[in-house]
Structures are given as structure tokens and as C-alpha cells.
Write a protein that holds these residues in place. Structure first.
Motif, short mmCIF file in Angstrom:
data_model
loop_
_atom_site.label_atom_id
_atom_site.label_comp_id
_atom_site.label_asym_id
_atom_site.label_seq_id
_atom_site.Cartn_x
_atom_site.Cartn_y
_atom_site.Cartn_z
N LEU A 80 41.34 43.08 -24.84
CA LEU A 80 39.96 43.22 -24.36
C LEU A 80 39.58 43.69 -22.81
N GLU A 81 40.29 43.14 -21.92
CA GLU A 81 40.35 43.32 -20.63
C GLU A 81 40.38 45.10 -20.37
N GLU A 82 41.56 45.36 -21.10
CA GLU A 82 41.93 46.86 -20.74
C GLU A 82 40.78 47.85 -21.42
N LYS A 83 40.25 47.40 -22.61
CA LYS A 83 39.29 48.31 -23.21
C LYS A 83 37.89 48.07 -22.35
N LEU A 84 37.47 47.10 -21.85
CA LEU A 84 36.30 46.85 -20.98
C LEU A 84 36.49 47.64 -19.67
N ARG A 85 37.64 47.95 -19.18
CA ARG A 85 38.03 48.62 -17.96
C ARG A 85 37.86 50.08 -18.33
N ALA A 86 38.30 50.48 -19.52
CA ALA A 86 37.89 51.94 -19.85
C ALA A 86 36.63 52.28 -20.13
N VAL A 90 34.15 54.80 -17.97
CA VAL A 90 33.48 56.09 -18.43
C VAL A 90 31.97 55.77 -18.24
N SER A 91 31.46 54.51 -18.12
CA SER A 91 30.34 54.27 -17.49
C SER A 91 30.16 54.64 -15.86
N ALA A 92 31.16 54.65 -15.37
CA ALA A 92 31.23 54.88 -13.74
C ALA A 92 31.06 56.37 -13.70
N GLU A 93 31.53 57.11 -14.63
CA GLU A 93 31.48 58.56 -14.65
C GLU A 93 29.95 59.18 -14.65
N HIS A 94 29.08 58.33 -15.10
CA HIS A 94 27.79 58.38 -15.11
C HIS A 94 27.28 58.44 -13.57
N SER A 95 26.85 59.51 -13.12
CA SER A 95 26.46 59.50 -11.82
C SER A 95 24.95 59.08 -11.84
N PRO A 96 24.24 58.52 -10.63
CA PRO A 96 23.22 57.92 -10.53
C PRO A 96 22.06 59.10 -11.29
N ALA A 162 24.66 48.91 -13.02
CA ALA A 162 24.21 48.62 -11.73
C ALA A 162 25.15 48.56 -10.48
N THR A 163 26.65 48.90 -10.74
CA THR A 163 27.40 48.70 -9.91
C THR A 163 28.09 50.05 -9.64
N ASP A 164 28.17 50.50 -8.29
CA ASP A 164 28.93 51.57 -7.85
C ASP A 164 30.41 51.48 -7.84
N LEU A 165 31.10 51.78 -8.94
CA LEU A 165 32.56 51.64 -8.94
C LEU A 165 33.42 52.52 -8.18
N THR A 166 32.80 53.51 -7.30
CA THR A 166 33.50 54.41 -6.67
C THR A 166 33.98 53.96 -5.39
N LYS A 167 33.37 52.88 -4.76
CA LYS A 167 33.44 52.56 -3.50
C LYS A 167 34.57 51.48 -3.37
N GLU A 168 35.28 51.26 -4.71
CA GLU A 168 36.62 50.30 -4.59
C GLU A 168 37.69 51.06 -5.27
N LEU A 175 35.12 44.61 -11.48
CA LEU A 175 33.91 44.26 -12.42
C LEU A 175 34.42 43.56 -13.71
N VAL A 176 35.47 44.04 -14.13
CA VAL A 176 35.80 43.35 -15.52
C VAL A 176 36.31 41.86 -15.46
N ALA A 177 36.93 41.53 -14.30
CA ALA A 177 37.38 40.20 -13.92
C ALA A 177 35.91 39.46 -13.50
N LEU A 178 34.89 40.06 -12.98
CA LEU A 178 33.88 39.26 -12.62
C LEU A 178 33.01 38.83 -13.88
N PHE A 179 33.02 39.84 -14.79
CA PHE A 179 32.50 39.88 -16.03
C PHE A 179 33.10 38.69 -16.81
N LEU A 180 34.36 38.65 -17.08
CA LEU A 180 35.15 37.88 -17.87
C LEU A 180 35.38 36.38 -17.27
N ASP A 181 35.57 36.42 -15.94
CA ASP A 181 36.02 35.13 -15.48
C ASP A 181 34.97 34.52 -14.55
#
Length: 193
Positions: A80-86, A90-96, A162-168, A175-181
Motif C-alpha cells: 500500500l505504501e509503495e502504491k500511495l508513493r506512486a 503522479v499527483s506531484a507532477e501536477h503543477s500548480p 496541498a503539498t509541494d513534494l518538489t522541495k524535499e 507524505l505517505v508516512a505522515l498519512f499512514l502513521d
């Protein structure tokens, strides 16, 4: 690509650019025609339904592109974690700008006919939301997570958007760890702040 198909594609692109910039009510078919280098009546040759038909074509093209990218992410082998990361990647590829476009597509639903609204909405639900909700439904049934699959899907997708995943460097993993844990430290006691 034929000249007709190319012109049609250019009209869709120009309409999409205007939709993103000014919203459905601000889109000018004269401006679309000018951008493409044609006269306004030529738009009606390609899209007899005018502005609403153009909106539907652009919205459905967007939904299909998003559906295909999410389907590829959901096809990722693993946990599940690997699928959520994927999915997060994909969602992070969505620019603002793309997220703004998605909002413009959504906002326009109130301005089009019931038939167009139903078609666009149903394809979005079937192609984008349902597959992610199904992932969570399976995870709930397997005991990997708890909660309503639709709530989990909405919460996850909104958190990602709502999260800019490009900064980390490994933002999707965080993000997935925050969501799941969650954010609470193991063993932390709830206290008044």
C-alpha cells in the motif's frame, strides 16, 4: 495528423489555455479563434455545440489524461505504501497551474447543461476517484488502514495536492508516512497546549 485534426487539437489547446487563465465565463471564442489563426465560425465547424462542447471535450481530455496516469501509478507492484508513493508522485507532477486548471474544470460544472455536468462528473468519479477509493477499500479489508475508503481517498488526494513534494528529496515518502502513521510521536501523550 490531418489538417482538420490538427486544427481541432489547436482549438482544444487554445480553449484549455483560456479556461485555465480566466475560467469558463471568461473564455472568448473570438480569442480562441484568434489564437488558432482562424475565424470564429470555423470553431463551430469543428465544435457545432460551441463553447459548451469545447468545454466538455477539454474537460474529458483532462480527465482521461489524469485517469491514465493514476491507473499507471495504481498498477505499481508492492505494498500500500509503495502504491500511495506512486500516486503521490503522479499527483506531484501536477503543477500548480494544472491544479488551477482542474479547479476551473470543476467550477465550470455549475455553468453547463445537466447532461454535460453529469458526463464530466461521472467520468471523473469512475476514472479518478473510484480507482483510488478501491485501493483504500482493499487496504481496509486487509487491515492495513481503518476508516471509510471514500474519506481516506479524499483526505489522501487533498493532502497530496496541498503539498509541494518538489522541495524535499523524498517528499512522497514523507507524505505517505505522515498519512499512514500520523504526525504524533510514538508514545506521545495528548496534552493541552
Amino acid at each position: 495528423m490531418t489538417a482538420t485534426a490538427d486544427t481541432r487539437s489547436q482549438i482544444l489547446d487554445a480553449f484549455g489555455e483560456q479556461l485555465a487563465a480566466v475560467g469558463y465565463q471568461g473564455v472568448s471564442l473570438v480569442g480562441v479563434a484568434r489564437t488558432v489563426g482562424i475565424q470564429k465560425p470555423s470553431i463551430y465547424h469543428h465544435f457545432p455545440g460551441g463553447k459548451e462542447e469545447l468545454y466538455a471535450a477539454v474537460a474529458l481530455r483532462f480527465v482521461e489524461d489524469l485517469r491514465a496516469r493514476l491507473a499507471a501509478a495504481l498498477a505499481t507492484e508492492g505494498t500500500l505504501e509503495e502504491k500511495l508513493r506512486a500516486l503521490a508522485v503522479v499527483s506531484a507532477e501536477h503543477s500548480p497551474r494544472a491544479i488551477s486548471f482542474e479547479q476551473r474544470v470543476y467550477d465550470a460544472l455549475d455553468l453547463v447543461s445537466e447532461e454535460t455536468r453529469t458526463d464530466v462528473s461521472q467520468r471523473y468519479v469512475d476514472g479518478v476517484l473510484n480507482p483510488v477509493a478501491e485501493l483504500f477499500r482493499g487496504a481496509v479489508e486487509a487491515g492495513d488502514v481503518a476508516g471509510d475508503p471514500w474519506f481516506l481517498m479524499n483526505a489522501f488526494l487533498h493532502l497530496v495536492r496541498a503539498t509541494d513534494l518538489t522541495k524535499e528529496p523524498d517528499g512522497s515518502a514523507q507524505l505517505v508516512a505522515l498519512f499512514l502513521d500520523g504526525a504524533r510521536a510514538p508514545g506521545a501523550v495528548r496534552r493541552r497546549m
